[in-house]
Design an enzyme around this catalytic site. Sequence first.
Site, short mmCIF file in Angstrom:
data_model
loop_
_atom_site.label_atom_id
_atom_site.label_comp_id
_atom_site.label_asym_id
_atom_site.label_seq_id
_atom_site.Cartn_x
_atom_site.Cartn_y
_atom_site.Cartn_z
N GLY A 204 0.88 -0.75 -0.06
CA GLY A 204 0.11 0.15 0.01
C GLY A 204 0.84 0.85 -0.07
N PRO A 205 0.54 2.88 -0.67
CA PRO A 205 0.97 3.74 -0.14
C PRO A 205 1.64 3.93 1.09
CG PRO A 205 -1.37 3.51 -1.46
CD PRO A 205 -1.08 2.25 -0.76
N GLY A 209 -1.18 2.55 6.53
CA GLY A 209 -0.97 2.05 8.01
C GLY A 209 -0.18 0.67 7.80
N LYS A 210 0.92 0.81 7.12
CA LYS A 210 1.50 -1.14 7.19
C LYS A 210 1.66 -1.49 8.50
CE LYS A 210 3.37 0.27 3.22
NZ LYS A 210 2.66 1.10 3.27
N THR A 211 2.54 -0.15 8.63
CA THR A 211 3.19 -0.40 9.66
C THR A 211 2.41 -1.22 11.35
OG1 THR A 211 5.17 0.45 9.47
CG2 THR A 211 5.58 -0.08 11.18
N GLU A 427 -2.97 33.19 -9.27
CA GLU A 427 -3.44 32.78 -8.55
C GLU A 427 -5.90 32.78 -9.09
OE1 GLU A 427 -2.15 29.71 -7.34
OE2 GLU A 427 -1.12 30.57 -7.35
N HIS A 430 -5.62 31.05 -12.36
CA HIS A 430 -6.55 29.26 -12.08
C HIS A 430 -7.21 28.78 -11.42
CE1 HIS A 430 -1.87 27.33 -12.18
NE2 HIS A 430 -1.50 28.01 -11.35
N ASP A 502 3.88 25.05 -12.32
CA ASP A 502 2.94 24.70 -12.75
C ASP A 502 3.00 23.68 -13.97
OD1 ASP A 502 0.89 25.79 -10.71
OD2 ASP A 502 0.66 27.08 -11.88
P1 ADP Z 1 3.16 2.87 6.02
O1 ADP Z 1 3.95 1.82 7.04
O2 ADP Z 1 1.82 2.05 5.88
O3 ADP Z 1 3.89 3.95 5.90
P2 ADP Z 1 2.64 3.54 9.66
O4 ADP Z 1 1.62 2.73 9.99
O5 ADP Z 1 4.03 4.15 9.71
O6 ADP Z 1 2.39 3.56 7.36
O7 ADP Z 1 1.81 4.36 9.84
C1 ADP Z 1 1.57 5.87 10.67
C2 ADP Z 1 0.29 5.96 11.32
O8 ADP Z 1 -0.39 6.74 10.75
C3 ADP Z 1 0.31 4.59 12.16
O9 ADP Z 1 1.57 4.84 13.39
C4 ADP Z 1 -1.01 5.44 12.79
O10 ADP Z 1 -0.77 6.90 13.73
C5 ADP Z 1 -1.49 6.41 11.72
N1 ADP Z 1 -2.29 5.83 10.15
C6 ADP Z 1 -2.23 5.49 9.22
N2 ADP Z 1 -3.42 4.38 9.38
C7 ADP Z 1 -4.01 4.72 9.67
C8 ADP Z 1 -5.45 3.51 10.41
N3 ADP Z 1 -6.09 3.44 9.06
N4 ADP Z 1 -6.04 3.63 11.99
C9 ADP Z 1 -5.72 4.99 12.97
N5 ADP Z 1 -4.49 5.59 12.10
C10 ADP Z 1 -3.11 5.13 10.75
ZN ZN Z 2 0.43 28.25 -10.28
MG MG Z 3 6.04 1.57 7.24
#
Ligand code: ADP
Ligand code: ZN
Ligand code: MG
Length: 617
Positions: A204-205, A209-211, A427, A430, A502
């Site tokens: 995921g981007p 919230g992967k970690t 601006e 735009h 731009d």
């Molecule tokens: P990634 O590892 O995908 O780059 P992280 O897990 O480090 O992202 O996310 C960073 C922070 O963003 C988390 O510590 C959390 O506080 C917040 N966050 C991201 N996604 C969520 C979610 N679905 N719900 C609650 N908090 C989130």
């Molecule tokens: Zn501009």
């Molecule tokens: Mg991460």
Amino acid sequence: MKPLSKNIIVALLVVLALGVVFSTYDLGGSKAKPTDIGISDLVSKVEAGEVKSIDVEGNSLDIKNQKDEEFLANKESAQSLNEILTGYGVTAEQLKAVNITVKEPSALSSLVSNLLPTLLFVLIFGAVLYFFLRQMQGANNKAMTFGQANAKESTNKKNRVTFAEVAGATEAKQELGEIVEFLKTPKKFADLGAKIPKGVLLMGPPGTGKTLMARAVSGEANVPFFHISGSEFVEMFVGVGASRVRDLFARAKKAAPCIVFIDEIDAVGRQRGSGTGGGHDEREQTLNQILVEMDGFEPNLGVIVMAATNRPDVLDSALLRPGRFDRRVTLDRPDLKEREAILKIHAASKPLAADVDLKRIAERTPGMAGADLMNIMNEAAILAARADKKETSQTELLEAIEKVMLGPERKSHILGEEERLVTAYHEAGHAVVGHLLPYCDDVHKVSIIARGRAAGYTMSIPDEDRKMHSRNEFYDDLAMTLGGYVAEQEIFGDFTTGASNDLQKATAMARELVTQFGMSELLGPRTYGNDDDHAYFGRGEARDYSEKIAEQIDSEMNRVLADALQKAREIVRKHRVQLDKIVGELLTKETIEKEAFESLLGPSIKRPKVTVQAVNA
Ligand code: ADP
Ligand code: ZN
Ligand code: MG
């Protein structure tokens, strides 16, 4: 310094002091200090019949004369006293007159005389060595623990994250709920002959919230969590990564059931087999070791390897094979409802004013990831604290959105009269173009307050989450992006550098449109080249088209941009009056919000609804 090493140092000092005491004072001799004499003196004393007794203790001779005066002497260790004296020509008669007693050297005194110097030397040497090593470790941290994985293990109950703290991501939670079950009751699955998956890849981007999710899985299952980042494997020294992997898995196996989490695995797991350079070899070895370890452990051991990446497309296919990271879980950017839920989670610990409407904040933040939303809540709280407020209110939240999106406001950055005017027209250009084109998003705010690197900004926000974009949208967006540039040219007959950002954006958009999305009739429905950096990581040439096509791409991009420019120019010319109105407002108020903007220009033109044309049967 740790208490243990402190104790060692104190002990060393005591031993040293004792050593000094032992070696300077003879423990046996408590009487008046006897005189030292040489062997030849002794011989002459014996010959003269002066000597009453000699006590031999090891090599030291304790000599008493007839007047009970004491002398000390030392002999060579190899020979006995008799031999020595005879060797000096002392007769047997003379010897007989002397009462010689040979004492076994006492344990203490032999220790003192023989061992202590060596012991002292060893101790001092040891101490010096010890301090040196400590210093080296201090200076060149971890120099001694290179091959060990510095994975952080966390079983801390207090920091336990559960699924409740991850908002949205319903499918991901479902998928991972299974993993939690595996970890909790491995037996249930083993009894049925089911193999527990070894690897789960979170994709995921950034900031979705992967970690966080990986932590939540370990929290839900209540098992240890070993966390290491892919880049930590890659060090200056070849082979370190592989040995760290070995170490990490050895630790994990001991702690099973547990989760090993390799964050940012693309740092080591990129496509192998191309490119040169040391770093690459290192990465390859590390990756191989990960694969070996994953194949090596029993499927039902209870070690589950989770990994996260925002670039699944560059991963080595060997990683994705069955038996490795064959479970894949995608975390997407949150939609409107999910954004609100995430905001709620992060608002929980913060006092909010009654006017806060998190739904509106969620509406204003399409495309933002969880991390951005957390950031917004946090920035808002900081802004409130700075204003000496007790609660965060909606104003701070709205301000925080812009701060996160565009960088902090630079109030101190005062534009000169002329620059202000140019910025206002830019601006307004735009905004007016964006407002009048049906496929552009609604303009929510126009401002000539500098933010981040921009001298001013026009903020437009889609009224609903959209994952797909049509060609019409691209064309209108391009025109809006060029609106500032056009306005400057139309009004002042000149350009400024303010439009360069731009232009970059427009060029990139035009290239994508032509080469990636098949939206140009001339070039047809195919893609040209690989996007971004694949070329460096084993996908061969970035360019998969001929020189002739390259020219066509260039001319198509130019055509698309020229069309957009023309579209924007027509609007600016035709709506000069409105443009001037907006500029006037900007110069006095600096910022125009959506409502004020629409009262000046009328409601925005909505895009036509997509319809299905009836087919004549
Ligand atoms: P990634 O590892 O995908 O780059 P992280 O897990 O480090 O992202 O996310 C960073 C922070 O963003 C988390 O510590 C959390 O506080 C917040 N966050 C991201 N996604 C969520 C979610 N679905 N719900 C609650 N908090 C989130
Ligand atoms: Zn501009
Ligand atoms: Mg991460």
